[in-house]
Design an enzyme around this catalytic site. Structure first.
Site, PDB file in Angstrom:
ATOM      1  N   GLU A   1     -57.371  49.594 115.737  1.00 17.36           N
ATOM      2  CA  GLU A   1     -58.017  49.731 114.359  1.00 17.36           C
ATOM      3  C   GLU A   1     -58.000  51.005 113.617  1.00 17.36           C
ATOM      4  O   GLU A   1     -57.438  52.060 114.198  1.00 17.36           O
ATOM      5  CB  GLU A   1     -59.653  49.558 114.828  1.00 17.36           C
ATOM      6  CG  GLU A   1     -60.112  50.655 115.578  1.00 17.36           C
ATOM      7  CD  GLU A   1     -61.537  50.514 116.026  1.00 17.36           C
ATOM      8  OE1 GLU A   1     -62.549  49.608 115.176  1.00 17.36           O
ATOM      9  OE2 GLU A   1     -62.225  51.069 117.003  1.00 17.36           O
TER      10      GLU A   1
ATOM     11  N   GLU B   1     -74.702  53.802 116.348  1.00 19.05           N
ATOM     12  CA  GLU B   1     -73.671  55.024 116.423  1.00 19.05           C
ATOM     13  C   GLU B   1     -74.773  56.339 116.079  1.00 19.05           C
ATOM     14  O   GLU B   1     -73.980  57.325 115.699  1.00 19.05           O
ATOM     15  CB  GLU B   1     -72.311  55.099 115.697  1.00 19.05           C
ATOM     16  CG  GLU B   1     -71.541  53.929 116.533  1.00 19.05           C
ATOM     17  CD  GLU B   1     -70.359  53.898 115.607  1.00 19.05           C
ATOM     18  OE1 GLU B   1     -69.233  54.620 115.852  1.00 19.05           O
ATOM     19  OE2 GLU B   1     -70.120  52.876 114.850  1.00 19.05           O
TER      20      GLU B   1
ATOM     21  N   GLY C   1     -65.412  60.223 114.313  1.00 20.34           N
ATOM     22  CA  GLY C   1     -66.327  61.249 114.779  1.00 20.34           C
ATOM     23  C   GLY C   1     -65.723  62.656 114.751  1.00 20.34           C
ATOM     24  O   GLY C   1     -64.429  63.063 114.827  1.00 20.34           O
TER      25      GLY C   1
ATOM     26  N   ASN D   1     -60.310  54.053 111.670  1.00 22.74           N
ATOM     27  CA  ASN D   1     -61.470  54.690 111.602  1.00 22.74           C
ATOM     28  C   ASN D   1     -61.611  55.378 110.430  1.00 22.74           C
ATOM     29  O   ASN D   1     -60.948  56.509 110.349  1.00 22.74           O
ATOM     30  CB  ASN D   1     -61.847  55.476 112.769  1.00 22.74           C
ATOM     31  CG  ASN D   1     -61.813  54.811 114.106  1.00 22.74           C
ATOM     32  OD1 ASN D   1     -62.548  54.210 114.606  1.00 22.74           O
ATOM     33  ND2 ASN D   1     -60.601  54.914 114.782  1.00 22.74           N
TER      34      ASN D   1
ATOM     35  N   ARG E   1     -58.534  58.057 111.161  1.00 26.34           N
ATOM     36  CA  ARG E   1     -57.744  57.876 112.662  1.00 26.34           C
ATOM     37  C   ARG E   1     -57.491  56.659 113.017  1.00 26.34           C
ATOM     38  O   ARG E   1     -58.182  55.692 112.938  1.00 26.34           O
ATOM     39  CB  ARG E   1     -58.811  58.663 113.557  1.00 26.34           C
ATOM     40  CG  ARG E   1     -58.237  59.381 114.742  1.00 26.34           C
ATOM     41  CD  ARG E   1     -59.112  59.676 116.059  1.00 26.34           C
ATOM     42  NE  ARG E   1     -59.619  58.356 116.631  1.00 26.34           N
ATOM     43  CZ  ARG E   1     -60.715  58.000 116.874  1.00 26.34           C
ATOM     44  NH1 ARG E   1     -61.820  58.824 116.496  1.00 26.34           N
ATOM     45  NH2 ARG E   1     -61.102  56.947 117.155  1.00 26.34           N
TER      46      ARG E   1
ATOM     47  N   TYR F   1     -68.036  60.031 124.011  1.00 26.53           N
ATOM     48  CA  TYR F   1     -69.051  61.088 123.465  1.00 26.53           C
ATOM     49  C   TYR F   1     -69.808  61.952 124.562  1.00 26.53           C
ATOM     50  O   TYR F   1     -70.292  62.859 123.988  1.00 26.53           O
ATOM     51  CB  TYR F   1     -70.097  60.487 122.564  1.00 26.53           C
ATOM     52  CG  TYR F   1     -69.458  59.694 121.423  1.00 26.53           C
ATOM     53  CD1 TYR F   1     -68.743  60.369 120.447  1.00 26.53           C
ATOM     54  CD2 TYR F   1     -69.446  58.250 121.030  1.00 26.53           C
ATOM     55  CE1 TYR F   1     -68.147  59.809 119.556  1.00 26.53           C
ATOM     56  CE2 TYR F   1     -69.060  57.472 120.277  1.00 26.53           C
ATOM     57  CZ  TYR F   1     -68.279  58.416 119.420  1.00 26.53           C
ATOM     58  OH  TYR F   1     -67.400  57.621 118.282  1.00 26.53           O
TER      59      TYR F   1
ATOM     60  N   ASP G   1     -56.204  54.034 116.169  1.00 26.04           N
ATOM     61  CA  ASP G   1     -55.953  53.919 117.399  1.00 26.04           C
ATOM     62  C   ASP G   1     -55.087  52.849 117.875  1.00 26.04           C
ATOM     63  O   ASP G   1     -54.988  51.600 117.181  1.00 26.04           O
ATOM     64  CB  ASP G   1     -57.422  53.322 118.053  1.00 26.04           C
ATOM     65  CG  ASP G   1     -58.603  54.463 117.517  1.00 26.04           C
ATOM     66  OD1 ASP G   1     -58.205  55.394 117.363  1.00 26.04           O
ATOM     67  OD2 ASP G   1     -59.756  54.300 117.613  1.00 26.04           O
TER      68      ASP G   1
ATOM     69  N   SER H   1     -67.338  52.365 118.058  1.00 27.67           N
ATOM     70  CA  SER H   1     -67.465  52.920 119.469  1.00 27.67           C
ATOM     71  C   SER H   1     -67.719  52.160 120.682  1.00 27.67           C
ATOM     72  O   SER H   1     -68.412  52.066 121.424  1.00 27.67           O
ATOM     73  CB  SER H   1     -68.952  53.796 119.415  1.00 27.67           C
ATOM     74  OG  SER H   1     -68.758  55.038 118.393  1.00 27.67           O
TER      75      SER H   1
END
Length: 314
Positions: free
Chosen positions: A271, A13, A277, A273, A256, A217, A258, A147
């Site tokens: 998951e 990443e 990002g 994070n 964050r 991205y 998900d 990612s």
């Protein structure tokens, strides 16, 4: 304040982290901080050892940044940093371990199994066990990677061998789990330990089949709907479970979380994070914008929470 921003790194990443780092550096300068940027690599660890700053802002993703290792180094150097500590970072990065914690606390997860793929001689036996244990379609991915790197949605049995080989390039442990179709949503969480709040839920509509690296991205790779068009009771559940997941892992300052909303309108956690990002196309800033926080304000908020948290510990 004197703030060092660690970004770049050596994981898959890296390119995302370069963009995240540049955004953070610019925001901190806009807020009047004296900023030092370090394109981090374990080979250049001396730069971290020699740091003379008030705070480190970690803008790394993946290995050596998100997995607790850099946090452990900074702890030993007694340098405060933004975000979660060693254990929370390591747990969140380990998808299998975090799923066990979530499911034992009432947060629904997809059925899954882990395999050690460090020896290629074992792959044949793993293929057979996967065939017996899972019904198509299912997902094969590295246990510790971000990612969606190394991830395959297996739709036919003849894809299994290659999917295992792909995931094994990123990790010695792979995770196989039931494929859960549905709406992809994510919930940013921010705040001091014990008094976190969830920001508006975001629905992600990827241009590709699923929310892969390009969707995340590349400009125009996905559409972000903020707030997500889900009813109030489901919104409450998503936000409640996001904060709970954050707390169960011991996360700090921000994360964050998900989810997939399945065909029965139930949220399935994917998951947490710990270093999501922060690029111009990232999700967290989009959600913050919805409640009136600019990108610069959001970065400053993280700094203030980190400094306040450090004072509380002392």
């Amino acid at each position: 304040m004197k703030v060092a921003v660690l970004y770049g790194g050596t994981s898959g990443e890296r390119e995302v982290s370069l963009s995240t780092g540049q955004g953070i550096i610019k925001a901190l300068k806009n807020k009047g901080h004296e900023v030092t940027g370090i394109d981090f690599s374990p080979k250049r660890i001396s730069e971290v050892l020699q740091l003379d700053v008030d705070l480190v802002f970690i803008g790394l993703h993946g290995r050596y940044g998100e997995d607790g290792r850099i946090q452990g180094l900074l702890d030993m150097l007694e340098i405060p940093y933004v975000g979660s500590g060693v254990l929370a970072s390591a747990l969140a990065m380990d998808k299998a371990k975090s799923k066990q914690i979530f499911s034992s606390n009432g947060i629904q997860t997809a059925n899954s199994k882990t395999y050690d793929v460090s020896n290629s001689d074992w792959h044949k036996g793993i293929q057979e066990d996967v065939k017996k244990s899972f019904s198509l379609p299912f997902v094969i991915k590295p246990n510790q990677e971000g990612s969606t790197l190394g991830l395959t949605i297996v739709k036919e049995e003849n894809q299994i061998a290659e999917a295992i080989k792909t995931a094994a390039k990123s990790d010695s442990i792979i995770l196989v789990e039931d494929y859960v179709g549905g709406r992809e949503v994510t919930v940013p969480v921010v705040g001091h330990k014990g008094s976190e709040r969830a920001l508006p839920v975001i629905e992600i509509i990827p241009k590709n089949d699923y929310y892969d690296f390009d969707s995340k991205y590349k400009p125009g790779g996905s559409e972000h709907i903020v707030p997500a068009k889900v009813d109030s009771s489901l919104t409450d559940q998503l936000q409640r479970e996001a904060v709970l997941a954050h707390q169960l892992l011991g996360c700090d300052v921000y994360s964050r979380v998900d989810f997939i909303i399945n065909e029965n309108n139930q949220p399935i956690i994917l998951e947490v994070n710990t270093l999501p990002g922060m690029t111009p196309t990232s999700l967290f800033p989009d959600s913050a914008q919805e409640i009136g926080w600019s990108y610069d304000d959001l970065i400053q908020k993280f700094v203030e929470l980190s400094v306040a948290g450090k004072k509380q510990k002392v």
